[in-house]
Design a protein around this motif. Sequence first.
Motif, PDB file in Angstrom:
ATOM      1  N   THR A  87       0.842  -1.188   0.000  1.00  0.00           N
ATOM      2  CA  THR A  87       0.000   0.000   0.000  1.00  0.00           C
ATOM      3  C   THR A  87       0.883   1.246   0.000  1.00  0.00           C
ATOM      4  O   THR A  87       2.100   1.165   0.126  1.00  0.00           O
ATOM      5  CB  THR A  87      -0.926   0.014   1.235  1.00  0.00           C
ATOM      6  N   SER A  88       0.244   2.395  -0.113  1.00  0.00           N
ATOM      7  CA  SER A  88       0.974   3.652  -0.241  1.00  0.00           C
ATOM      8  C   SER A  88       1.223   4.315   1.110  1.00  0.00           C
ATOM      9  O   SER A  88       0.536   4.040   2.097  1.00  0.00           O
ATOM     10  CB  SER A  88       0.180   4.611  -1.135  1.00  0.00           C
ATOM     11  N   ARG A  89       2.162   5.220   1.133  1.00  0.00           N
ATOM     12  CA  ARG A  89       2.520   5.919   2.360  1.00  0.00           C
ATOM     13  C   ARG A  89       1.405   6.870   2.797  1.00  0.00           C
ATOM     14  O   ARG A  89       0.596   7.327   1.984  1.00  0.00           O
ATOM     15  CB  ARG A  89       3.835   6.682   2.180  1.00  0.00           C
ATOM     16  N   ALA A  90       1.414   7.193   4.099  1.00  0.00           N
ATOM     17  CA  ALA A  90       0.340   8.010   4.663  1.00  0.00           C
ATOM     18  C   ALA A  90       0.886   9.118   5.565  1.00  0.00           C
ATOM     19  O   ALA A  90       0.182   9.592   6.450  1.00  0.00           O
ATOM     20  CB  ALA A  90      -0.624   7.125   5.453  1.00  0.00           C
ATOM     21  N   ASP A  91       2.107   9.549   5.307  1.00  0.00           N
ATOM     22  CA  ASP A  91       2.771  10.494   6.206  1.00  0.00           C
ATOM     23  C   ASP A  91       2.890  11.904   5.660  1.00  0.00           C
ATOM     24  O   ASP A  91       3.495  12.767   6.298  1.00  0.00           O
ATOM     25  CB  ASP A  91       4.173   9.975   6.555  1.00  0.00           C
ATOM     26  N   PHE A  92       2.308  12.192   4.506  1.00  0.00           N
ATOM     27  CA  PHE A  92       2.348  13.551   3.994  1.00  0.00           C
ATOM     28  C   PHE A  92       1.416  14.447   4.817  1.00  0.00           C
ATOM     29  O   PHE A  92       0.508  13.943   5.494  1.00  0.00           O
ATOM     30  CB  PHE A  92       1.929  13.590   2.521  1.00  0.00           C
ATOM     31  N   PRO A  93       1.595  15.768   4.762  1.00  0.00           N
ATOM     32  CA  PRO A  93       0.691  16.662   5.507  1.00  0.00           C
ATOM     33  C   PRO A  93      -0.780  16.363   5.202  1.00  0.00           C
ATOM     34  O   PRO A  93      -1.187  16.309   4.038  1.00  0.00           O
ATOM     35  CB  PRO A  93       1.091  18.047   5.009  1.00  0.00           C
ATOM     36  N   GLY A  94      -1.561  16.122   6.245  1.00  0.00           N
ATOM     37  CA  GLY A  94      -2.966  15.753   6.082  1.00  0.00           C
ATOM     38  C   GLY A  94      -3.197  14.267   5.908  1.00  0.00           C
ATOM     39  O   GLY A  94      -4.344  13.820   5.841  1.00  0.00           O
ATOM     40  N   GLY A  95      -2.119  13.469   5.824  1.00  0.00           N
ATOM     41  CA  GLY A  95      -2.253  12.026   5.675  1.00  0.00           C
ATOM     42  C   GLY A  95      -2.549  11.346   6.996  1.00  0.00           C
ATOM     43  O   GLY A  95      -2.393  11.926   8.073  1.00  0.00           O
ATOM     44  N   ASP A  98       3.111   3.017   9.644  1.00  0.00           N
ATOM     45  CA  ASP A  98       3.738   4.171  10.294  1.00  0.00           C
ATOM     46  C   ASP A  98       5.248   3.974  10.446  1.00  0.00           C
ATOM     47  O   ASP A  98       6.027   4.918  10.249  1.00  0.00           O
ATOM     48  CB  ASP A  98       3.101   4.438  11.656  1.00  0.00           C
ATOM     49  N   GLU A  99       5.659   2.761  10.814  1.00  0.00           N
ATOM     50  CA  GLU A  99       7.094   2.503  10.970  1.00  0.00           C
ATOM     51  C   GLU A  99       7.811   2.602   9.631  1.00  0.00           C
ATOM     52  O   GLU A  99       8.918   3.150   9.540  1.00  0.00           O
ATOM     53  CB  GLU A  99       7.317   1.130  11.603  1.00  0.00           C
ATOM     54  N   ARG A 100       7.199   2.077   8.591  1.00  0.00           N
ATOM     55  CA  ARG A 100       7.795   2.167   7.255  1.00  0.00           C
ATOM     56  C   ARG A 100       7.862   3.627   6.794  1.00  0.00           C
ATOM     57  O   ARG A 100       8.893   4.082   6.287  1.00  0.00           O
ATOM     58  CB  ARG A 100       6.965   1.333   6.272  1.00  0.00           C
ATOM     59  N   ASP A 101       6.794   4.373   6.988  1.00  0.00           N
ATOM     60  CA  ASP A 101       6.767   5.764   6.525  1.00  0.00           C
ATOM     61  C   ASP A 101       7.834   6.612   7.210  1.00  0.00           C
ATOM     62  O   ASP A 101       8.376   7.548   6.607  1.00  0.00           O
ATOM     63  CB  ASP A 101       5.383   6.372   6.767  1.00  0.00           C
ATOM     64  N   ALA A 102       8.128   6.297   8.455  1.00  0.00           N
ATOM     65  CA  ALA A 102       9.129   7.067   9.202  1.00  0.00           C
ATOM     66  C   ALA A 102      10.524   6.957   8.597  1.00  0.00           C
ATOM     67  O   ALA A 102      11.395   7.781   8.883  1.00  0.00           O
ATOM     68  CB  ALA A 102       9.149   6.618  10.656  1.00  0.00           C
ATOM     69  N   THR A 103      10.743   5.961   7.742  1.00  0.00           N
ATOM     70  CA  THR A 103      12.055   5.762   7.116  1.00  0.00           C
ATOM     71  C   THR A 103      12.146   6.392   5.730  1.00  0.00           C
ATOM     72  O   THR A 103      13.225   6.397   5.125  1.00  0.00           O
ATOM     73  CB  THR A 103      12.379   4.263   6.979  1.00  0.00           C
ATOM     74  N   LEU A 104      11.038   6.914   5.199  1.00  0.00           N
ATOM     75  CA  LEU A 104      10.992   7.351   3.811  1.00  0.00           C
ATOM     76  C   LEU A 104      11.337   8.830   3.672  1.00  0.00           C
ATOM     77  O   LEU A 104      10.862   9.668   4.444  1.00  0.00           O
ATOM     78  CB  LEU A 104       9.596   7.103   3.228  1.00  0.00           C
TER      79      LEU A 104
END
Length: 298
Positions: free
Chosen positions: A183-191, A255-261
Motif C-alpha cells: 500500500t501507499s505511504r500516509a505520512d504527507f501533511p494531512g495524511g 507508520d514505521e515504514r513511513d518514518a524511514t521514507l
Amino acid sequence: MKNIVRYSPSTGAGSPDVWGIYEADTGSIQYIVADPKSHEAALIDVVQNFDPRSAKTDFSSADQVLALAKENDLKITWVLDTHPHADHFMASCYLKEQTGAPNAIGEKVCEIAELWRDYYNLPNAFAPREDFDHLFAEGDTFKIGELDVEVWLSPGHTLGSITYIVGDAAFVHDTFMYPDSGTSRADFPGGSSKELWDSLQRILALPDETRLFVGHDYGKNGRDPSWEATVAQHKASNIHLAGDVTEAAYRKQRDERDATLALPDRMLHALQVNLRAGKLPEPEADGHRYFKIPANKF
C-alpha cells in the motif's frame, strides 16, 4: 523513449476500456478510461514532465496520452486527477486547453491548499475553485459516454484523495500499490494511516472481480512495471493486507515504514503547481517563473 502502454479491455456491458501509460521517471501510471460504445473517454492522473535538476518542464507524456486517444478514435470529455500529487506535476490545465474538456479533482483540494499556503508562506496562493471546473464530493456521480462514474473520498495518502469507480474498474490512486508492494505511504501533511486503512477496506468490499488500477509502481525486484490487479488478487496476496491483518498491525507497519521514507524529490516543487491544476507560478518582472522552496521545514 515512449512510455510503456498496456490495454485492459472492457469485460462487457457497463465496463470500460482502460489504457495504462507508465511514466518511468516518477513510476506514475496515467490512464485513459473509455466507453466502448460512444468512444467518449476521460484522462486520469496524466503527468507533466519535470526535470528537478534543471527545473525544466514539458508535456511529452501528456502528448503521448493524447496521441494514444486519437489513435483509438476517442473523444476526451473529462480531465481528471485523484489528488494533488507529491511526486509528479499534473497536466490538467494543459489537457483542458488541448481537448476543451472540463478538468476536475476532489473538493478537499481546498483544505490541502490551505495547509500548503502555510508551508510556503504564500497566504494568497492557490485558488482551486478557479483552476478546476469541478470539485467532486463523496458520492458524486457523472458519466463518461454511457458509463456511470461514482466518486468516493478515499483519504489517507492525502486528506482529499478520491477514487473513480467506472463499472468494474476502480482508479484507486495512492491507496493500494501492486500486491507485491502493498500500500501507499500516509505520512504527507494531512495524511493518516487510520484513514488509509478505512479507505483500503472500503475498496476491498467492492466485488472480487473489480479491476483496481493503482497510481504508482516501481518494478519491484526487477519485474516489469505492473498496475492492474483485481480485488480478489489483493485479498489473496497484497503483502500488507492479505490474511487476518488487524488494523493495529497494519497501522504499526505503515507508520514505521513511513518514518524511514524521504520526501519525493519533486514534492516541494509539485504541490505549488498541482494546487494550480498544473499551472506554473505566475511569471515575475523578468518574464520567468520561479518556485518557492521552504528550507529546513521538513
